[in-house]
Design a protein around this motif. Structure first.
Motif: not given
Length: 256
Positions: A45-48, A55, A176, A179, A181-183
């Protein structure tokens, strides 16, 4: 059927060995950078922008890593999923954050993954026991019964573990995405999990067939036919004796 029984135990062992290999790939994921361990993770997942997070974060069995399963945290048993970021982070999906795991993880994700993590280990231990018991299954019905019982127990816990893993990481991916974000789910980890489960299921069924099938030679096989002939011959002698005695009485009555 007797010839088929000769191959049931070895075929069961092959499926059980395949299930164990895939299960080991899951448990040892991210341990090294070699394939397939470097590609085996449950979720990426994108956690940036999340406090204290990378990131890109990938969740494996013992580790929480960066992209490519590198730069991982220290290995820990049942690591809380929120260890990917700092305590009380900003920017993380609200459904994932809570008071557990050092104020990093919500109640649901903390306990669902913790139980799933433990059930994977139980399934592994029972699968190993079933594998060694499978060699006894080559000796007859009792061995098949022991191996089948161990394999069925492993299958029970494997089913729970794989189901919990699927529920946790599919919901986490959706959180994600919701929200913004990509996952994506880890294809290798999910493939190994469900492939291991399917192979264990087949092995369990084959062991159970060994319990039932080995008895055919006593009931429906050659031995059964010989027993059937013996029964028919005994009945024939009895009927002959009865008819003979009846005819003898009739002769005596005629002379009288």
């Amino acid at each position: 059927m007797a010839r088929l029984q000769t191959y049931l135990a070895p075929i069961s062992l092959l499926f059980l060995a395949g299930s164990l290999v895939m299960l080991w790939f899951i448990i040892l994921s991210a341990l090294t950078t070699t394939t397939p361990l470097n590609k085996t993770y449950f979720l990426s997942a994108d956690t940036s922008g999340i406090t204290g997070a990378r990131s890109v974060t990938q969740w494996a069995y013992f580790y929480i890593c960066g992209e490519g399963n590198v730069g991982c945290n220290k290995a820990a048993p049942a690591p809380p999923l929120g260890w990917a970021w700092s305590a009380n982070p900003s920017g993380a999906p609200s459904q994932l954050v809570g008071t557990h795991g050092g104020d990093t993880t919500s109640f649901y994700y903390y306990y669902m993954w913790r139980f799933g993590w433990v059930f994977y280990l139980i399934a592994l231990v029972l699968s190993v026991l079933a594998f060694f018991a499978g060699f006894i299954a080559c000796c007859g019905r009792l061995g098949s019964a022991i191996a089948g019982t161990a394999a069925a127990s492993a299958l029970f816990f494997h089913t729970i573990a794989t189901s919990l893993m699927t529920a946790v990481f599919v919901k986490m991916r959706n959180a994600f995405i919701a929200d913004g974000r990509s996952a994506s789910l880890g294809r290798w980890a999910f493939g190994f999990s469900w492939g291991s489960w399917a192979a264990l299921l087949i092995a369990t069924v084959l062991f159970c067939m060994g319990i039932r099938g080995s008895g055919d030679r006593y009931s429906g096989g050659g031995g059964g036919r010989r027993w059937g002939r013996r029964q028919r011959s005994v009945r024939s002698r009895r009927s002959y004796d009865m008819n003979g005695s009846t005819n003898g009485r009739r002769v005596k009555e005629d002379y009288a």
